[in-house]
Design a protein around this motif. Structure first.
Motif, PDB file in Angstrom:
ATOM      1  N   TYR A 168      -0.460 -30.155  21.142  1.00 37.82           N
ATOM      2  CA  TYR A 168      -0.849 -30.615  22.408  1.00 37.82           C
ATOM      3  C   TYR A 168       0.270 -30.502  23.652  1.00 37.82           C
ATOM      4  O   TYR A 168       1.175 -31.146  23.349  1.00 37.82           O
ATOM      5  N   PHE A 226       0.262 -31.883  26.725  1.00 34.56           N
ATOM      6  CA  PHE A 226       0.202 -32.949  27.677  1.00 34.56           C
ATOM      7  C   PHE A 226       1.164 -34.067  27.382  1.00 34.56           C
ATOM      8  O   PHE A 226       0.590 -34.810  26.410  1.00 34.56           O
ATOM      9  N   SER A 266       2.318 -37.331  28.770  1.00 34.88           N
ATOM     10  CA  SER A 266       2.134 -38.467  29.615  1.00 34.88           C
ATOM     11  C   SER A 266       3.379 -38.538  30.767  1.00 34.88           C
ATOM     12  O   SER A 266       3.334 -38.501  31.720  1.00 34.88           O
ATOM     13  N   PHE A 278       1.407 -47.115  34.703  1.00 38.71           N
ATOM     14  CA  PHE A 278       1.015 -47.646  33.457  1.00 38.71           C
ATOM     15  C   PHE A 278       1.716 -49.005  33.237  1.00 38.71           C
ATOM     16  O   PHE A 278       1.307 -49.678  32.435  1.00 38.71           O
ATOM     17  N   GLY A 315      -5.522 -42.894  22.627  1.00 40.18           N
ATOM     18  CA  GLY A 315      -5.039 -41.895  23.465  1.00 40.18           C
ATOM     19  C   GLY A 315      -3.482 -42.289  24.098  1.00 40.18           C
ATOM     20  O   GLY A 315      -3.244 -42.096  25.389  1.00 40.18           O
ATOM     21  N   ASN A 328      -0.665 -41.332  23.595  1.00 41.03           N
ATOM     22  CA  ASN A 328       0.145 -40.530  23.712  1.00 41.03           C
ATOM     23  C   ASN A 328       1.727 -40.713  23.665  1.00 41.03           C
ATOM     24  O   ASN A 328       1.968 -41.214  22.504  1.00 41.03           O
ATOM     25  N   PRO A 386      -4.010 -38.850  18.120  1.00 41.84           N
ATOM     26  CA  PRO A 386      -4.323 -37.852  17.075  1.00 41.84           C
ATOM     27  C   PRO A 386      -3.189 -36.683  17.254  1.00 41.84           C
ATOM     28  O   PRO A 386      -3.200 -36.078  16.340  1.00 41.84           O
ATOM     29  N   GLU A 437      -4.373 -40.394  14.182  1.00 44.68           N
ATOM     30  CA  GLU A 437      -5.758 -40.260  13.917  1.00 44.68           C
ATOM     31  C   GLU A 437      -6.519 -40.398  15.211  1.00 44.68           C
ATOM     32  O   GLU A 437      -6.254 -40.809  16.329  1.00 44.68           O
ATOM     33  N   PHE A 438      -8.154 -39.838  15.091  1.00 39.01           N
ATOM     34  CA  PHE A 438      -8.897 -39.900  15.974  1.00 39.01           C
ATOM     35  C   PHE A 438      -9.425 -41.439  15.843  1.00 39.01           C
ATOM     36  O   PHE A 438      -9.987 -41.717  14.808  1.00 39.01           O
ATOM     37  N   ALA A 494      -6.354 -44.650  28.716  1.00 36.56           N
ATOM     38  CA  ALA A 494      -6.463 -44.297  30.193  1.00 36.56           C
ATOM     39  C   ALA A 494      -6.561 -42.741  29.745  1.00 36.56           C
ATOM     40  O   ALA A 494      -5.846 -42.303  28.832  1.00 36.56           O
ATOM     41  N   VAL A 539      -8.770 -40.826  28.244  1.00 36.02           N
ATOM     42  CA  VAL A 539      -9.257 -40.465  27.229  1.00 36.02           C
ATOM     43  C   VAL A 539     -10.816 -40.843  26.604  1.00 36.02           C
ATOM     44  O   VAL A 539     -11.460 -40.087  25.925  1.00 36.02           O
ATOM     45  N   ILE A 548     -14.116 -37.933  24.673  1.00 37.85           N
ATOM     46  CA  ILE A 548     -14.560 -37.979  23.421  1.00 37.85           C
ATOM     47  C   ILE A 548     -16.233 -37.904  23.442  1.00 37.85           C
ATOM     48  O   ILE A 548     -16.962 -38.704  23.749  1.00 37.85           O
ATOM     49  N   TYR A 553     -18.218 -38.001  20.912  1.00 37.22           N
ATOM     50  CA  TYR A 553     -19.136 -39.174  20.035  1.00 37.22           C
ATOM     51  C   TYR A 553     -18.537 -40.491  20.463  1.00 37.22           C
ATOM     52  O   TYR A 553     -18.174 -41.410  19.741  1.00 37.22           O
ATOM     53  N   ILE A 575     -17.525 -44.506  19.578  1.00 32.09           N
ATOM     54  CA  ILE A 575     -16.247 -45.297  20.099  1.00 32.09           C
ATOM     55  C   ILE A 575     -16.605 -46.627  20.461  1.00 32.09           C
ATOM     56  O   ILE A 575     -15.921 -47.842  20.235  1.00 32.09           O
TER      57      ILE A 575
HETATM   58  N1  SAH Z   1      -3.433 -42.114  27.922  1.00 33.52           N
HETATM   59  C1  SAH Z   1      -2.465 -41.036  28.354  1.00 33.52           C
HETATM   60  C2  SAH Z   1      -2.903 -39.559  27.621  1.00 33.52           C
HETATM   61  C3  SAH Z   1      -4.191 -39.056  28.298  1.00 33.52           C
HETATM   62  S1  SAH Z   1      -4.303 -37.508  27.658  1.00 33.52           S
HETATM   63  C4  SAH Z   1      -2.389 -40.827  29.909  1.00 33.52           C
HETATM   64  O1  SAH Z   1      -3.364 -41.188  30.627  1.00 33.52           O
HETATM   65  O2  SAH Z   1      -1.505 -40.037  30.351  1.00 33.52           O
HETATM   66  C5  SAH Z   1      -5.678 -37.731  26.040  1.00 33.52           C
HETATM   67  C6  SAH Z   1      -5.082 -38.305  25.045  1.00 33.52           C
HETATM   68  O3  SAH Z   1      -6.122 -38.823  24.119  1.00 33.52           O
HETATM   69  C7  SAH Z   1      -4.288 -37.046  24.261  1.00 33.52           C
HETATM   70  O4  SAH Z   1      -2.855 -37.594  23.896  1.00 33.52           O
HETATM   71  C8  SAH Z   1      -5.124 -36.944  22.798  1.00 33.52           C
HETATM   72  O5  SAH Z   1      -4.446 -36.682  21.988  1.00 33.52           O
HETATM   73  C9  SAH Z   1      -5.746 -38.473  22.920  1.00 33.52           C
HETATM   74  N2  SAH Z   1      -7.188 -38.484  22.045  1.00 33.52           N
HETATM   75  C10 SAH Z   1      -8.132 -37.516  22.242  1.00 33.52           C
HETATM   76  N3  SAH Z   1      -9.228 -37.811  21.349  1.00 33.52           N
HETATM   77  C11 SAH Z   1      -8.906 -38.962  20.882  1.00 33.52           C
HETATM   78  C12 SAH Z   1      -9.595 -40.097  20.019  1.00 33.52           C
HETATM   79  N4  SAH Z   1     -10.810 -40.029  19.272  1.00 33.52           N
HETATM   80  N5  SAH Z   1      -8.832 -40.992  19.671  1.00 33.52           N
HETATM   81  C13 SAH Z   1      -7.585 -41.443  20.115  1.00 33.52           C
HETATM   82  N6  SAH Z   1      -6.702 -40.534  20.997  1.00 33.52           N
HETATM   83  C14 SAH Z   1      -7.727 -39.502  21.253  1.00 33.52           C
END
Ligand code: SAH
Ligand code: TYD
Ligand code: ZN
Length: 412
Positions: free
Chosen positions: A73, A75, A77, A87, A111, A113, A133, A151-152, A174, A176, A180, A182, A186
């Motif tokens: 990945y 990105f 943060s 943050f 998420g 990161n 994840p 994990e997701f 934030a 994220v 998703i 599904y 969540i």
């Molecule tokens: N919160 C940080 C990152 C945002 S990027 C910010 O705002 O800067 C989105 C992040 O969510 C990524 O790191 C990605 O791997 C994660 N992500 C994606 N699907 C997810 C899930 N189902 N559960 C948890 N994290 C997830």
């Protein structure tokens, strides 16, 4: 290869939905690649729909989550200092306004990161758990001692967390939730995870801003949804939770922070009703508004491509600045090529030396920008304008010019 994986039912309420616009074949927005990877580059038809029933704006088809969020990945943060401060404020808000009254509180962030937000809880000795994840970014957090699992998040993981750690006092996220597909699972997971008087606080790019500023670059593979207070309210109401406050943010070109609780657990603030009313005034609950948005996107494409062609016809050079995920939509939808841009300058090491998704424009270390100033720089990172302008003052002083497309296509 273009893959079609269209759904005809809303991700949230299962109502029939029809795409009102296609952005054409799109690659993975963060799929920066090498030349050898060109032959296997993945494309999908990026179409969007508005659900008239639950009011959710959404992608009709999307790559699988594992294709976007994995150990490669791109990105991180922490690349933005200002987001670091943002943050810190978010974390302190949760701590001071909600957790201070709780004994031994427990915070879960999905998420998480590289730990940009969770570290502020960790540093204050607060029990915390990040769910991330993408293994490479998660490692940055773990190396700092921030508790993270790779994990997701979904309902079954929420059940596992509760059995191991107990329920959470705060669920934070934030940029994220909107990623998703599904999403119902969540929200069901959050319901299981959250204590009866716990608090949910998350923020994502806000469709109200996207519509008003035609920032269609917020639409890309990772963003299954662009939320409004109406759509979030519907989503959480399905599972007996309600929006109790909303806090507009400047981040990512305009975001909304939602504060949510179990139904009846906390008072609903007047700002929620005000924002709902504002959304009705903006037409965010009406299909016709989305049709207008489509027309605006097409106009913006014409304007930007026209400007770039005009500059090139005069023999001038243009570089991109900041290889954001968002730029993938702009570049591929507008048809920007290596004939327009020499390269894109960026601070992220994992992107440097690679080529941009789809158009294959070289990504170059931003430190080299000053060695080879172009005549024009196209500001893909307009949401970091302050930070970028502050460090690149010399470009203007040397006669360089910035091109932006927010809130309109122009030279600044
Ligand atoms: N919160 C940080 C990152 C945002 S990027 C910010 O705002 O800067 C989105 C992040 O969510 C990524 O790191 C990605 O791997 C994660 N992500 C994606 N699907 C997810 C899930 N189902 N559960 C948890 N994290 C997830
Ligand atoms: P951002 O808008 O946060 O991300 P995205 O559109 O991907 O959600 O932009 C992050 C990108 O911008 C990242 O590749 C680093 C780059 N960047 C710079 O090149 N210089 C800067 O000063 C900043 C703040 C970001
Ligand atoms: Zn719906």
């Amino acid at each position: 290869m273009t893959k079609k994986n269209k759904i005809t039912n809303c991700w949230v309420c299962k109502n029939n939905i029809n795409a009102f616009m296609s952005f054409g074949p799109m690659p993975i927005a963060n799929g920066f690649l090498t030349q050898e990877q060109f032959k296997n580059e993945y494309f999908f038809e990026m179409e969007v729909a508005f659900c008239d029933h639950c009011k959710m704006f959404q992608l009709v088809n999307q790559p699988k989550p594992e294709q976007m969020f994995n150990e490669n990945y791109a990105f991180f943060s922490g690349t933005s200092k200002l987001m670091g401060l943002h943050f810190k404020e978010f974390a302190n808000h949760v701590i001071n306004d909600y957790l201070n009254v709780v004994k031994n509180p427990f915070v879960v962030e999905i998420g998480s990161n590289d730990g940009i937000m969770l570290k502020h809880f960790a540093q204050q000795g607060i029990r915390h758990l990040g769910i991330e994840p993408s293994a490479n970014v998660a490692k940055v957090a773990m190396d700092q001692g921030i508790n993270t699992i790779v994990e997701f998040f979904d309902k079954s993981l929420a059940e596992k967390i509760v059995s191991e750690h107990g329920q959470a006092d705060a669920y934070v996220a934030a940029n994220v939730m909107c990623h998703i597909p599904y999403i119902n699972s969540i929200v069901e997971g959050i319901k299981v995870l959250l204590k009866q008087d716990g608090i949910i606080m998350f923020e994502d790019p806000y469709f109200g801003n996207v519509m008003q500023k035609t920032t269609y670059d917020q639409i890309y593979d990772e963003h299954t949804f662009l939320f409004t207070v109406h759509s979030i309210q519907y989503l959480f109401n399905q599972f007996d939770m309600e929006v109790i406050d909303v806090e507009p943010q400047k981040s990512h070109g305009g975001s909304m922070r939602y504060v949510i609780a179990h139904k009846g657990a906390k008072p609903v603030q007047a700002d929620v009703y005000k924002q709902l009313e504002h959304e009705r005034e903006l037409g965010l609950t009406e299909s016709a508004t989305y049709e207008k948005f489509r027309v605006n996107c097409e106009q913006y494409r014409t304007n930007l491509l026209g400007l770039l062609n005009d500059i090139k016809s005069k023999g001038k050079s243009i570089s991109g600045y900041a290889a954001t995920s968002k730029s993938t939509t702009i570049i591929n939808y507008c048809g920007i090529t290596t004939d327009h841009l020499d390269c894109i300058y960026d601070t992220t090491p994992i992107k440097q030396g690679k080529l941009s998704p789809g158009a294959h424009i070289p990504i170059v270390d931003y430190a080299k920008f000053k060695d080879n100033y172009p005549d024009y720089a196209l500001l893909f990172g307009y949401n970091h304008e302050k930070e970028i302008m502050a460090k690149e003052q010399n470009f203007i002083q040397q006669g360089g010019m910035w091109i932006t497309y927010v809130p309109e296509v122009k030279i600044i």
